[in-house]
Design an enzyme around this catalytic site. Structure first.
Site, short mmCIF file in Angstrom:
data_model
loop_
_atom_site.label_atom_id
_atom_site.label_comp_id
_atom_site.label_asym_id
_atom_site.label_seq_id
_atom_site.Cartn_x
_atom_site.Cartn_y
_atom_site.Cartn_z
N TYR A 20 0.45 -1.17 0.02
CA TYR A 20 0.28 -0.15 -0.06
C TYR A 20 0.96 0.91 -0.15
O TYR A 20 0.46 2.34 0.67
CB TYR A 20 -0.81 -0.15 1.44
CG TYR A 20 -1.78 -1.26 1.24
CD1 TYR A 20 -3.16 -0.74 0.76
CD2 TYR A 20 -1.52 -2.25 2.27
CE1 TYR A 20 -4.15 -1.77 0.54
CE2 TYR A 20 -3.02 -3.03 2.24
CZ TYR A 20 -3.69 -3.28 1.35
OH TYR A 20 -4.86 -4.02 0.90
N TYR A 149 -14.02 -4.66 3.16
CA TYR A 149 -12.96 -5.13 3.55
C TYR A 149 -12.93 -6.59 3.71
O TYR A 149 -12.87 -6.56 5.40
CB TYR A 149 -11.60 -4.03 3.33
CG TYR A 149 -10.06 -4.65 3.81
CD1 TYR A 149 -9.97 -4.84 1.95
CD2 TYR A 149 -9.53 -5.15 4.71
CE1 TYR A 149 -8.46 -5.41 2.08
CE2 TYR A 149 -8.38 -5.92 3.90
CZ TYR A 149 -7.54 -5.64 3.06
OH TYR A 149 -6.54 -6.12 2.98
N ASP A 246 -16.82 -11.36 10.60
CA ASP A 246 -15.45 -10.96 10.36
C ASP A 246 -14.81 -10.11 11.02
O ASP A 246 -15.00 -8.82 11.41
CB ASP A 246 -15.31 -10.74 8.68
CG ASP A 246 -13.48 -9.53 8.63
OD1 ASP A 246 -13.21 -10.07 9.65
OD2 ASP A 246 -13.06 -9.82 7.68
N LYS A 275 -5.03 -10.02 13.86
CA LYS A 275 -4.04 -9.08 14.30
C LYS A 275 -3.89 -8.79 15.77
O LYS A 275 -2.91 -9.36 16.29
CB LYS A 275 -5.10 -7.44 13.70
CG LYS A 275 -4.99 -7.16 12.50
CD LYS A 275 -5.93 -5.97 12.39
CE LYS A 275 -6.18 -5.83 10.37
NZ LYS A 275 -4.66 -5.70 9.70
#
Length: 438
Positions: A20, A149, A246, A275
């Site tokens: 990114y 996403y 999610d 994460k």
């Protein structure tokens, strides 16, 4: 620059492909981060940066939390890696049990992987195989939300297609039914009707609904009403499809609850976590599945084994870090702390609500977002905060803070004040845009 790091910028430009990150930014030179401690990152010049986004939302306890590091070191002294195929090990068992305590009444089985996208991919395959082995192979459609996403692997991209990121790959991605997402509570009923109209076309064909509960992260920290989340869950029950939450970005207290779906009072069939699962120390993710689904994958009388896995699934070092991180989240009651601090942050940002550069101010737990009227303005704010060594990464016109959950109150207040000052100064420098110009 310290002599030890002198060559790194040149070697970085020569060999590292940064995610990114435009080439122009790489050519201009990137900060070289050499150390981390608590909420701070330290670069090769000795400058401290406040990690106001918890290094892509993962370092929920800051950097090098002593309990998590001690758990990794202790595990390294015993076992570095062992596969989970036809074997097991204590760290994976303990982490699965720790996740079960907080998941779906504890009646779950946990499939480990290394990253969030892999956890989502597993959820997709589990749902499709689950329906197929129950004689419902026509259930192949997936339902997602506009702007979602779910990762950058191809099936995940298909469910959370973002035009800017994923256009070249569209022909390779499975199609999905995408539903509009309300911003305000008074919009929920009309959005539910729109969703029901789209879903009615595919009655009996939907394998699953997948959502980022309450907050769509990469879309710009879009917060949506819990009532809409609850309505989608009710539809999944009526339709007989699976509901997948999610929680890669929102789990472990980030939104003020242990899981974001708790705001809606629902319990998904499959839960994806990552994460902050290891407090950002090592790559690990989990697909947490209800027992009644898991049990349908028996190899007796027919072989329905789920032939899926990853080399480093449940890696002992990462799993040990996860066990330690969950213990800290529990002992320090960090979900409750995030809820309280989130209220404080929103009060501090309240003066921005009527600023001409600001479209909206929103937040949930320790997610705070300010949407400006242009990406140009957001870049100006980013540049200002970077000059003050506050690490932020705007999402288009949205500047957001997602700091460690255990950040000190005074440090958080300082960061919010610096964000507020940077935005208030936009009009002085001509970077603000009024609503009529947007």
């Amino acid at each position: 620059m310290n002599e030890e790091f002198h060559e790194l910028p040149r070697l970085d430009r020569a060999h590292v492909w940064h995610p990114y990150t435009p080439h122009s930014a790489v050519e201009a030179g990137l900060p070289v981060i050499v150390a981390g401690e608590g909420p701070w990152l330290v670069d090769s010049e000795g400058r401290r940066w406040l990690d106001a986004i918890a290094s892509w939302w993962s370092c929920a306890l800051g950097h090098r939390h002593p309990e998590v590091i001690a758990a990794i070191e202790a595990q390294l002294g015993r076992l570095d890696h062992s596969i989970l195929g036809h074997l097991t090990h204590p760290a994976a068992v303990r982490l699965a049990e720790s996740l079960a305590r907080h998941s779906l009444d504890g009646r779950v089985h946990v499939l480990f992987a290394s990253d969030g996208a892999s956890a989502v991919e597993a959820a997709i395959k589990i749902a499709l195989q689950y329906h197929a082995q129950r004689g419902q192979a026509r259930r192949r459609w997936w339902v997602g939300l506009d702007g979602a996403y779910h990762g950058d692997t191809l099936a995940a991209v298909g469910l959370g297609f973002l035009e800017q990121f994923h256009r070249p790959f569209q022909h390779m991605c499975p199609p999905a039914i995408r539903l509009p997402v309300p911003r305000e509570l008074d919009e929920v009923e009309s959005y539910i009707r729109m969703a029901e109209q789209r879903l009615a076309i595919h009655r009996g064909e939907v394998a699953g609904i997948i959502v980022e509960p309450m907050c769509q992260g990469a879309a710009g920290m879009r917060i949506y009403p819990a009532e809409y989340l609850a309505a989608l869950f009710r539809w999944s029950r009526e339709e007989g499809c699976l509901f997948v939450a999610d929680e890669i970005a929102t789990g472990f207290g980030r939104t003020g609850r242990w899981w974001a779906f708790e705001h809606a009072g629902i319990a998904p069939d499959i839960l994806c976590a990552g994460k902050a699962l290891s407090a950002g120390t090592l790559p690990i993710s989990a697909t947490i599945v209800r027992d009644e689904i898991y049990e349908s994958f028996s190899d007796y009388p027919e072989d329905h084994t789920f032939y899926h896995g990853h080399t480093f699934a449940g890696n002992p070092l990462a799993a040990a870090a996860g066990v330690a991180a969950i213990q800290v989240y529990e002992r320090e009651r960090l979900p409750e702390r995030a809820a309280a601090l989130g209220n404080t942050v929103q009060e501090l940002l309240r003066p921005l609500r009527n600023h001409p550069a600001v479209r909206s101010v929103r937040g949930l737990g320790l997610i705070a977002a300010v949407e400006l009227y242009s990406a140009e303005a957001a870049r100006a704010v980013r540049q200002r905060l970077w000059s003050e060594r506050i690490l932020v990464r705007p999402l288009g016109p949205v500047v957001y803070l997602m700091p460690p959950l255990n950040i000190e109150d005074t440090l958080l207040q300082w960061a919010v004040e610096r964000l507020r000052a940077a935005i208030l100064d936009l009009s002085v420098h001509g970077a603000a845009r009024s609503p009529s110009q947007s």
